[in-house]
Write a protein that holds these residues in place. Structure first.
Motif, PDB file in Angstrom:
ATOM      1  N   VAL A 166     -17.540   2.642 -16.407  1.00  0.00           N
ATOM      2  CA  VAL A 166     -16.717   3.763 -15.952  1.00  0.00           C
ATOM      3  C   VAL A 166     -15.668   4.024 -17.018  1.00  0.00           C
ATOM      4  CG1 VAL A 166     -15.159   4.603 -14.173  1.00  0.00           C
ATOM      5  CG2 VAL A 166     -17.066   3.100 -13.544  1.00  0.00           C
ATOM      6  N   VAL A 167     -15.657   5.266 -17.555  1.00  0.00           N
ATOM      7  CA  VAL A 167     -14.712   5.599 -18.618  1.00  0.00           C
ATOM      8  C   VAL A 167     -13.764   6.698 -18.134  1.00  0.00           C
ATOM      9  CG1 VAL A 167     -16.343   4.970 -20.419  1.00  0.00           C
ATOM     10  CG2 VAL A 167     -16.254   7.333 -19.617  1.00  0.00           C
ATOM     11  N   PRO A 168     -12.537   6.729 -18.649  1.00  0.00           N
ATOM     12  CA  PRO A 168     -11.602   7.801 -18.267  1.00  0.00           C
ATOM     13  C   PRO A 168     -12.176   9.162 -18.645  1.00  0.00           C
ATOM     14  CG  PRO A 168     -10.476   6.033 -19.447  1.00  0.00           C
ATOM     15  CD  PRO A 168     -11.938   5.783 -19.596  1.00  0.00           C
ATOM     16  N   SER A 169     -11.749  10.189 -17.949  1.00  0.00           N
ATOM     17  CA  SER A 169     -12.218  11.537 -18.279  1.00  0.00           C
ATOM     18  C   SER A 169     -11.807  11.890 -19.690  1.00  0.00           C
ATOM     19  CB  SER A 169     -11.622  12.542 -17.284  1.00  0.00           C
ATOM     20  OG  SER A 169     -10.204  12.497 -17.332  1.00  0.00           O
ATOM     21  N   GLY A 170     -12.613  12.690 -20.332  1.00  0.00           N
ATOM     22  CA  GLY A 170     -12.311  13.066 -21.713  1.00  0.00           C
ATOM     23  C   GLY A 170     -13.464  12.822 -22.650  1.00  0.00           C
ATOM     24  N   GLY A 171     -14.597  12.410 -22.090  1.00  0.00           N
ATOM     25  CA  GLY A 171     -15.774  12.252 -22.928  1.00  0.00           C
ATOM     26  C   GLY A 171     -15.996  10.828 -23.393  1.00  0.00           C
ATOM     27  N   GLU A 172     -17.003  10.691 -24.227  1.00  0.00           N
ATOM     28  CA  GLU A 172     -17.396   9.382 -24.736  1.00  0.00           C
ATOM     29  C   GLU A 172     -16.264   8.797 -25.578  1.00  0.00           C
ATOM     30  OE1 GLU A 172     -20.511   6.412 -24.949  1.00  0.00           O
ATOM     31  OE2 GLU A 172     -20.135   8.174 -23.711  1.00  0.00           O
ATOM     32  N   PRO A 173     -15.874   7.549 -25.345  1.00  0.00           N
ATOM     33  CA  PRO A 173     -14.791   6.962 -26.127  1.00  0.00           C
ATOM     34  C   PRO A 173     -15.207   6.718 -27.574  1.00  0.00           C
ATOM     35  CG  PRO A 173     -15.806   5.309 -24.720  1.00  0.00           C
ATOM     36  CD  PRO A 173     -16.408   6.622 -24.337  1.00  0.00           C
ATOM     37  N   GLY A 174     -14.201   6.642 -28.454  1.00  0.00           N
ATOM     38  CA  GLY A 174     -14.480   6.329 -29.854  1.00  0.00           C
ATOM     39  C   GLY A 174     -14.765   4.851 -30.053  1.00  0.00           C
ATOM     40  N   TRP A 175     -14.893   4.471 -31.307  1.00  0.00           N
ATOM     41  CA  TRP A 175     -15.229   3.096 -31.652  1.00  0.00           C
ATOM     42  C   TRP A 175     -13.972   2.335 -32.075  1.00  0.00           C
ATOM     43  CZ3 TRP A 175     -20.070   0.594 -31.746  1.00  0.00           C
ATOM     44  CH2 TRP A 175     -21.155   1.399 -31.351  1.00  0.00           C
ATOM     45  N   ILE A 176     -14.025   1.042 -31.870  1.00  0.00           N
ATOM     46  CA  ILE A 176     -12.995   0.160 -32.415  1.00  0.00           C
ATOM     47  C   ILE A 176     -13.488  -0.360 -33.758  1.00  0.00           C
ATOM     48  CG2 ILE A 176     -11.883  -2.093 -32.156  1.00  0.00           C
ATOM     49  CD1 ILE A 176     -11.622  -1.563 -29.226  1.00  0.00           C
ATOM     50  N   GLY A 177     -12.647  -0.194 -34.779  1.00  0.00           N
ATOM     51  CA  GLY A 177     -12.988  -0.672 -36.116  1.00  0.00           C
ATOM     52  C   GLY A 177     -12.217  -1.936 -36.465  1.00  0.00           C
ATOM     53  N   LEU A 178     -12.652  -2.612 -37.520  1.00  0.00           N
ATOM     54  CA  LEU A 178     -12.027  -3.847 -37.979  1.00  0.00           C
ATOM     55  C   LEU A 178     -11.354  -3.626 -39.325  1.00  0.00           C
ATOM     56  CD1 LEU A 178     -14.937  -6.277 -37.029  1.00  0.00           C
ATOM     57  CD2 LEU A 178     -12.796  -5.939 -35.795  1.00  0.00           C
ATOM     58  N   VAL A 179     -10.182  -4.228 -39.506  1.00  0.00           N
ATOM     59  CA  VAL A 179      -9.437  -4.114 -40.760  1.00  0.00           C
ATOM     60  C   VAL A 179      -9.134  -5.512 -41.292  1.00  0.00           C
ATOM     61  CG1 VAL A 179      -8.436  -1.882 -40.173  1.00  0.00           C
ATOM     62  CG2 VAL A 179      -7.230  -3.985 -39.532  1.00  0.00           C
ATOM     63  N   GLU A 180      -8.545  -5.538 -42.496  1.00  0.00           N
ATOM     64  CA  GLU A 180      -8.191  -6.773 -43.188  1.00  0.00           C
ATOM     65  C   GLU A 180      -9.438  -7.642 -43.381  1.00  0.00           C
ATOM     66  OE1 GLU A 180      -4.807  -8.540 -41.253  1.00  0.00           O
ATOM     67  OE2 GLU A 180      -3.474  -6.900 -41.825  1.00  0.00           O
TER      68      GLU A 180
END
Length: 282
Positions: A166-180
């Motif tokens: 179940v995701v909040p309204s507003g469409g497909e969520p983006g991705w989480i990226g990795l840094v460092e």
């Protein structure tokens, strides 16, 4: 000046000579004599008068004997404490963030307070050195290559993408990226290559972002033993074949048969083999 010289002097003082002390300690009279002389030199005092009928303590020797009796009592107390079973081997276990969480949150599956060892969990971005005894057991993604290391394969790890059911309204969520540093790990490189344009939130440690995914704010690449354990997460890709790795328990060759290490390895291996989808926390 070492405790061994002091201990042997104590035996000589109580026995009144070398022969009696030799019988009690199993150390030859000649060696005892040398050790007493060595102790006298290190303290720069005469401790005994060497007479035909045995050793007689000097005034300094009697003073030292009083101190040593206290030390001897302390040593006996330590020996009693150790033999009581309260001293147990501390086993240092190094693993990646996800696996460390899995072990900690399911500790009852491989350890109990009655075990003859106690765990110490170490997790960071570098592999701690088993060869240099920085750790006792490492959970690694491949067979150890050094001749002085031993390993036991306990399965494999797959990665797939997940989002909340179940995701909040507003469409497909983006991705989480990795840094460092984690941006250069295989998972970080895969994310950048395949979904770099869709990344919204970034973290330097993947374990930080799990709650965001479960709340529906992002999609994320997860080990399947993590993602499949949560009923509120939906797997949205097949396992990424290029990211599949083996899982090994690695230990030093010289330590593998030490009872506490052997027991820890056996317990960890049993849990990881039999329960690959244990939940890594709430």
């Amino acid at each position: 000046m070492g405790w061994e010289d002091l201990r042997l002097f104590l035996a000589v003082a109580k026995a009144g000579g070398l022969s009696g002390a030799a019988e009690k300690t199993g150390v030859s009279a000649a060696t005892l004599g040398r050790r007493v002389s060595s102790l006298e030199k290190s303290l720069n005092v005469r401790l005994v008068e060497r007479e035909a009928r045995g050793y007689q303590l000097t005034a300094e020797g009697r003073d030292l004997l009083l101190h040593l009796e206290d030390m001897d009592q302390a040593a006996r107390s330590i020996a009693t404490w150790r033999e009581s079973g309260r001293v147990r081997r501390r086993i240092r276990i190094s693993a990646g963030g996800w696996t460390s969480r899995l072990l900690i949150d399911n500790i009852a599956g491989f350890w109990s307070p009655g075990s003859d060892w106690v765990p110490e969990f170490l997790t960071d971005l570098r592999n701690r050195d088993v060869a240099r005894r920085q750790i006792d057991i490492g959970v690694r993604n491949g067979r150890p290559k050094q001749a002085w290391l031993a390993g036991q394969k306990v399965g494999h790890v797959e990665h797939a993408a997940y989002r909340a059911r179940v995701v909040p309204s507003g469409g497909e969520p983006g991705w989480i990226g990795l840094v460092e540093e984690e941006a250069h790990f295989p998972t970080g490189l895969w994310l950048k290559e395949n979904h770099g344009e869709e990344v919204d939130i970034t973290v330097n440690n993947a374990t930080l972002a799990l709650s965001l995914v479960r709340k529906g704010y992002a999609r994320m690449l997860l080990p399947t033993f993590v993602g499949d354990a949560y009923p509120d997460l939906l797997r949205i890709t097949d396992p990424v074949e290029s990211l599949t790795t083996e899982r090994w328990l690695v230990m030093h060759q010289d330590e593998r048969h030490e009872p506490a290490v052997r027991h820890a390895v056996s317990a960890l291996a049993k849990m990881l083999k039999q329960n690959p989808l244990l939940s890594p926390g709430p």
